[in-house]
Scaffold this motif. Structure first.
Motif, PDB file in Angstrom:
ATOM      1  N   ARG A  78      16.512 -22.469  40.739  1.00  0.00           N
ATOM      2  CA  ARG A  78      16.482 -22.894  39.353  1.00  0.00           C
ATOM      3  C   ARG A  78      17.872 -22.693  38.749  1.00  0.00           C
ATOM      4  N   GLU A  79      18.370 -23.714  38.052  1.00  0.00           N
ATOM      5  CA  GLU A  79      19.716 -23.641  37.522  1.00  0.00           C
ATOM      6  C   GLU A  79      19.738 -23.872  36.018  1.00  0.00           C
ATOM      7  N   TYR A 128      25.547 -24.553  24.353  1.00  0.00           N
ATOM      8  CA  TYR A 128      26.335 -24.310  25.566  1.00  0.00           C
ATOM      9  C   TYR A 128      25.700 -25.098  26.694  1.00  0.00           C
ATOM     10  N   TYR A 129      26.552 -25.681  27.578  1.00  0.00           N
ATOM     11  CA  TYR A 129      26.051 -26.573  28.622  1.00  0.00           C
ATOM     12  C   TYR A 129      26.646 -26.224  29.979  1.00  0.00           C
ATOM     13  N   ALA A 130      25.873 -26.531  30.995  1.00  0.00           N
ATOM     14  CA  ALA A 130      26.402 -26.490  32.346  1.00  0.00           C
ATOM     15  C   ALA A 130      27.395 -27.631  32.504  1.00  0.00           C
ATOM     16  N   GLY A 172      25.812 -11.153  24.133  1.00  0.00           N
ATOM     17  CA  GLY A 172      26.271 -11.857  25.318  1.00  0.00           C
ATOM     18  C   GLY A 172      26.099 -13.352  25.296  1.00  0.00           C
ATOM     19  N   TRP A 173      26.319 -13.992  24.161  1.00  0.00           N
ATOM     20  CA  TRP A 173      26.291 -15.459  24.118  1.00  0.00           C
ATOM     21  C   TRP A 173      27.493 -16.027  24.843  1.00  0.00           C
ATOM     22  N   PRO A 174      27.339 -17.104  25.627  1.00  0.00           N
ATOM     23  CA  PRO A 174      26.087 -17.788  25.927  1.00  0.00           C
ATOM     24  C   PRO A 174      25.298 -17.076  27.024  1.00  0.00           C
ATOM     25  N   ILE A 175      24.032 -17.417  27.125  1.00  0.00           N
ATOM     26  CA  ILE A 175      23.172 -16.793  28.117  1.00  0.00           C
ATOM     27  C   ILE A 175      22.827 -17.823  29.174  1.00  0.00           C
ATOM     28  N   GLU A 176      23.413 -17.664  30.356  1.00  0.00           N
ATOM     29  CA  GLU A 176      23.182 -18.586  31.459  1.00  0.00           C
ATOM     30  C   GLU A 176      22.228 -18.047  32.508  1.00  0.00           C
ATOM     31  N   ARG A 185      17.912 -13.182  32.187  1.00  0.00           N
ATOM     32  CA  ARG A 185      17.952 -12.716  30.800  1.00  0.00           C
ATOM     33  C   ARG A 185      16.994 -13.463  29.901  1.00  0.00           C
ATOM     34  N   TYR A 186      16.225 -14.373  30.489  1.00  0.00           N
ATOM     35  CA  TYR A 186      15.224 -15.102  29.720  1.00  0.00           C
ATOM     36  C   TYR A 186      13.863 -14.475  29.974  1.00  0.00           C
TER      37      TYR A 186
END
Length: 125
Positions: free
Chosen positions: A45-46, A59-61, A103-107, A111-112
């Motif tokens: 999962r990404e 924020y984006y990949a 810690g923004w952004p959260i990738e 952390r979810y």
């Protein structure tokens, strides 16, 4: 109890646009950073995109930057607008919520705290 429900996934063609949505219930949307992740068959999962709790920062990949847009409407529903879709965008798309305050952004998916059931997006070539 926090619940996330995704909707909008379907079969589209290369170059099409599609919007998937996530309804969050159980707490006000300002409690969470909301993110979108995706998982293709045989792959991890990404991270795709995230929107902050109150300021609306996004924020984006790199793989979707310039094609996808994450937003939150007045009802607190989080949308992912996907333009110029490619076959490699095919995946189950998951909505997620993080109660982290730093810690923004959260990738990192670790952390979810809460996850939806996912919605399938298939892009045919």
């Amino acid at each position: 109890q926090v619940r996330l429900v995704e909707s909008g996934g379907r079969l589209v063609q290369t170059g099409d646009s599609l919007r998937v949505s996530c309804a969050v219930s159980g707490r006000t949307f300002t409690t969470f950073v909301t993110g979108w992740f995706r998982q293709a068959p045989g792959r991890e999962r990404e991270f795709v995109a995230a929107i902050s709790r109150t300021s609306g920062s996004t924020y984006y990949a790199e793989s979707v930057k310039g094609r996808f847009t994450i937003s939150r409407d007045d009802a607190g529903i989080v949308h992912l607008q996907m333009n110029n879709l490619k076959p490699e965008d095919t995946a189950v798309y998951y909505c997620s919520a993080s109660s982290s305050r730093s810690g923004w952004p959260i990738e990192s998916r670790r952390r979810y705290d809460y996850w939806g059931q996912g919605t399938q997006v298939t892009v045919s070539s």
